[in-house]
Design an enzyme around this catalytic site. Structure first.
Site, PDB file in Angstrom:
ATOM      1  N   ARG B 275      27.642   9.698  26.233  1.00 18.01           N
ATOM      2  CA  ARG B 275      27.744  10.128  24.851  1.00 18.01           C
ATOM      3  C   ARG B 275      28.287   9.022  23.958  1.00 18.01           C
ATOM      4  NH1 ARG B 275      30.617  15.607  24.524  1.00 18.01           N
ATOM      5  NH2 ARG B 275      28.820  16.422  25.642  1.00 18.01           N
ATOM      6  N   GLY B 276      29.258   8.279  24.484  1.00 24.34           N
ATOM      7  CA  GLY B 276      29.851   7.204  23.712  1.00 24.34           C
ATOM      8  C   GLY B 276      28.830   6.134  23.374  1.00 24.34           C
TER       9      GLY B 276
END
Lengths: 599, 337
Positions: B275-276
């Site tokens: 996600r990052g």
């Protein structure tokens, strides 16, 4: 110290200013109930029309009463949604008085702060969606018995004034001379008061910075107060005295440090700062202030410097004597901040206390357990069907057993884990690192379990509350960093401190759990003397007192080779005993968990 | 309509302003969490942004802000509109403290149920926020069951209501903007991780900035309309930038070298999960779009990395070193390599 007459005069001045400009938010009045406080409140009231709404806010108020909701009686009678105004909307244009304001939950305080900020209530409850005007002046009556109990900073930050009437006798409490007519006149005058000039804004902001006031609201409120002061005297220009009075009233109670002596010479360095972020805008942007550029700049600088001094001196003069007192204040503020988030007001655990959470199907056990609105909603869709079954077209609501919705409240038996950590030389330094690990682990779980953690460390001659009860990692991180080791072992003092904190937490409706990490070999007596035998007796006595309180305690013996001192101490205080030559965060957590199960 | 403090008149706070603009340009970024002291202007910034979002094309009168031509399932039943296309201001919905669950997700319309015996759905805040922003001040004070519910909806983009004999689902795609004061207690890591960007604001510490903040605020309070007029041109320029960037973002090129650099950075700082990395790239693309460029550069990554990654670092809760510093160091090392 200020004398009582001055304090009273300032308190009444604050009252008048609030009446003139309600946007000043309000005031924290620190005073026990009594004639002096009554005199202030009635003096304040005398400044308002009789029709002005005036509401008392009980500390344990629920959202339905505070914010509003569905008026059930009217709704059932008319078959329409009827709004029931909450207390804050009822107080629109008037005053809200909160007795025992130090006991307001952080949730209530935040709702108040939001209303003070925006002047409206956004109501999204019980099928009602409304925006209601809620401009009111907040009077927070702070009756805190000790310095640990204070109105939370989230609320007091929005209130311009803080007055302390504790030193005022009722003979000093003279009636106010201002009248409703005076206030009306000043309100009118306020609309003509010009904007503060650049030098004034700089003086106030500079003073706020010098006294360590971070929030930008403080200088804004101070400037508004200055304008209201001018209006009270019928002037349309703020003069330097307005500014210094405003600084005294608004900034002094918020000060967190004394200005650097060297910083006093600093004002010269300020004006040549280049305006912020958007330089092209700055040049074109017409200030609300009169064009100063035409004035002689040297003279201007002189005036600005003088103004800075006036404001700084005013604040300094209003502060309690010296730095030490101030530092204590700071510690106090931090402590009350930490505590307010956990203060639940739930002194007894009962099913109708605590924070409301979503209603669920079920049978009410007592009248207050029924969520009427939700129950009606559950029953409403079936009315046609049920009517048809009975062959009826109209008639009363037909509600059945499975429509019932009960209110649920969150369990408020929150615990405070108090770590008492031996940081003396006899306990090796690495213990500290290991203990930090354990505290860390518990804090990480704190959000879910709503546990608070406190830390008392002892070494040298005293025990110190390093971390007041908190759920905040930010705060914990900061204070743990300061924990150093080495020195003698004042075990008795530490046990005393732990017992006192534990009892205080219990008085707040929380469940204290003591976790004592030591080798059990105290060598400093309660009075600070270094006699081993007396130190041991004192420690054992303190241990028995802890047993007397009935708190849940664990003693973790952290000496590399336990010699039985720890065990003896544990027996004296009725503690669960564990010898952990290597403190493992996971094991400490298990010990604490087993205690919480008991407590 | 209330007069709000103009976005472009906010002094300093560049990171917060940028994060909000990026979220406005690419709504799939996953929202913004703003941490900061009291009185540092968090709420002001969100309100200001609301005032300059480009309007939405909607079905006139639709309570779910459906796009013309594609009404949602619930819309057909609930809204009694003609289906005519119209424009509406992009919604920025407040979730006030004390809101009850029925108002958040929507519930049975009690009035119609009582008087007409009809089972009708009364849309809640999630419906109103569809295609816009949902703002929660003091997220850490929000009740846990509401937080869970919001996370679920924010994740799926759909609000499923199964209560009071109703069974309704409607789109609820919103940008979640939260604000909170870390002194009042931490956020759960699961919650934190859902936010795409995380920024930390403090009150400006330069005296000149503080003076400017106070002056502008004072001027606004004295005469809001005049103040807004003064900043109108700048606000309009920002609105145009957002709109232009929204149109351009699809064409922004991300060179392979930059992609790789992003992955390396995420590995170097130990940011958990994909996600990052995804947020880092999307936000960098939004930044390039906002600045009118055609491709993402290393400089974009560098600027975005702290806000995209600082809340995803694997670390003990009491790690001394600030996340931002760790990211900066990793960036420097990568550059040197």
């Amino acid at each position: 110290m200020k004398d009582a007459a001055t304090v009273w005069a300032e308190a009444m001045l604050a009252a008048a200013l609030l009446a003139v400009d309600p946007r000043l938010g309000g005031v924290v009045v620190r005073a026990g109930p009594g004639p002096v406080r009554d005199a202030w409140v009635s003096g304040f009231r005398a400044l308002f029309d009789v029709e002005t709404p005036w509401r008392r806010l009980p500390p344990g108020i629920g959202d339905e009463r505070l914010l509003g909701g569905l008026d059930l009686g009217a709704a059932l009678g008319s078959g329409r949604k009827v709004l029931q105004r909450g207390l804050l909307a009822e107080a629109d244009g008037g005053v809200v008085i909160a007795p025992m304001a130090e006991r307001l939950t952080s949730g209530t305080a935040s709702r108040l702060a939001a209303a003070l900020d925006s002047g409206v209530i956004s109501l999204e409850r019980d099928g009602m969606a409304e925006r209601l005007g809620a401009r009111f002046v907040m009077v927070a009556l702070d009756e805190g018995a000790d310095d640990g109990e204070r109105v939370g900073p989230g609320l007091s930050e929005h209130l311009a004034f803080a007055i302390d009437l504790d030193g005022v006798g009722h003979r000093d409490a003279l009636p106010i001379s201002a009248t409703v007519a005076d206030v009306a006149e000043a309100r009118e005058a306020l609309t003509h008061v010009g904007a503060p000039d650049q030098a004034m804004v700089e003086a106030i902001c500079g003073a706020a910075e010098a006294f360590g006031i971070g929030s930008i609201r403080a200088p804004l409120l101070a400037l508004r107060v200055a304008a209201a002061l001018a209006a009270l005297e019928g002037r349309d220009v703020i003069d330097p005295e307005d500014l210094s009075t405003a600084a005294r009233l608004v900034l002094a109670p918020r000060a967190t440090r004394m200005p650097d002596v060297t910083a006093e010479a600093e004002p010269e360095s300020q004006p040549d700062d280049i305006p912020p972020s958007e330089p092209e805008a700055e040049q074109r942007e017409p200030d609300a202030t009169p064009p100063e550029d035409e004035l002689d700049t040297a003279e201007n600088d002189d005036m600005a410097a003088m103004l800075d001094d006036v404001v700084l001196d005013a604040v300094r003069a209003a502060l309690p004597d010296g730095l030490d007192a101030l530092w204590m204040d700071q510690g106090r503020a931090a402590q009350s901040a930490a505590m307010s988030s956990g203060r639940s007001g739930a002194r007894r655990a009962s099913p109708d206390r605590g924070r409301r959470i979503a209603s669920r199907p079920g049978l009410p056990k007592q009248a207050s357990g029924l969520d009427v609105v939700e129950t009606l909603k559950a029953a409403a869709p079936w009315q046609k069907v049920r009517g048809a079954l009975l062959g009826l077209d109209r008639g009363p609501m037909r509600i059945r057993r499975d429509d019932f919705r009960v209110r649920r409240f969150e369990q408020r038996s929150e615990s405070t884990v108090i770590f008492v950590v031996d940081a003396s030389g006899s306990a090796a330094l690495q213990r500290l690192a290991e203990t930090k690990g354990a505290v860390e682990l518990l804090l990480a779980e704190a959000y879910v379990k709503r546990t608070q953690v406190a830390l008392i460390a002892f070494r040298g001659t005293a025990a110190e509350l390093l971390l007041p009860p908190t759920r905040s990692l930010t705060r914990a991180r900061r204070s743990l960093a300061e924990l150093a080791g080495g020195g003698a072992t004042p075990l008795a003092a530490a046990l005393e401190a732990a017992a006192i904190l534990g009892v205080a937490e219990r008085a707040k409706g929380r469940t204290p759990v003591l976790v004592i990490m030591t080798d059990g070999r105290g060598n400093i007596a309660l009075d600070g003397a270094a006699f081993r035998t007396r130190a041991e007796t004192d420690a054992l006595n303190a241990a028995r007192r802890i047993r007397g309180t009935g708190m849940a305690v664990a003693l973790i013996d952290i000496s590399p080779r336990p010699r039985g001192d720890g065990q003896k101490l544990a027996e004296a205080m009725g503690a669960r005993f564990a010898a952990l030559p290597y403190v493992e965060a996971g094991r400490v957590r298990d010990v604490v968990r087993s205690l919480e199960g008991v407590g | 309509m209330r007069v709000v403090f103009p976005f472009s008149a906010i002094v300093a706070q560049d990171e917060m302003k940028l994060a909000l603009l990026l979220a406005a340009v690419d709504r799939t970024l996953g929202g913004v969490m703003v941490f900061g002291d009291r009185g540092s202007g968090k709420t002001t910034a969100v309100r200001g942004l609301a005032a300059l979002l480009p309007p939405l094309k909607v079905i006139a009168g639709c309570r779910f802000n459906c796009e013309p031509g594609t009404p949602c399932e619930a819309c057909v039943g609930v809204c009694r509109h003609t289906g005519k296309a119209g424009e509406a201001p992009a919604p920025v919905v407040d979730l006030p403290l004390g809101a009850t669950e029925d108002r958040v997700v929507g519930a049975l319309d009690l009035e119609r149920a009582l008087t007409l015996g009809e089972k009708a759905f009364e849309p809640g805040l999630l419906a109103r926020a569809n295609r816009g922003f949902l703002y929660i001040d003091e997220v850490n004070l929000l009740e846990d069951h509401l937080v869970d519910l919001l996370l679920d909806v924010a994740q799926s983009g759909e609000n499923v209501v199964e209560r009071e004999g109703l069974s309704i689902r409607h789109p609820a795609r919103f940008v979640l903007v939260g604000s909170g004061n870390p002194e009042e207690g931490e956020l759960r890591p699961q919650l934190l991780d859902r936010f795409g960007l995380s920024v930390e604001v403090t009150t400006p510490d330069r005296l000149a900035d503080r003076v400017e903040v106070v002056k502008r605020r004072d001027a606004f309070d004295r005469d809001p309309a005049a103040f807004v007029e003064l900043w109108k041109a700048k606000d309009t320029a920002v609105r145009r930038r957002i709109k232009a960037a929204q149109g351009r973002i699809g064409d922004i090129v991300v060179p392979d070298a930059v992609l790789e650099q992003g992955s390396r950075l995420c590995m170097a700082v130990g940011a958990d999960g994909l996600r990052g990395e995804l947020t880092l790239l999307r936000a960098s693309r939004a930044l390039a779009a906002l600045e009118g460029r055609e491709a993402v550069t290393d400089a974009d990554l560098r600027k975005i990395a702290p806000m995209a990654l600082r809340h995803r670092l694997r670390r003990g809760p009491l790690d001394e070193q600030a996340s931002t510093a760790r990211i900066d160091r990793a960036l420097d090392e990568l550059k040197a390599a």
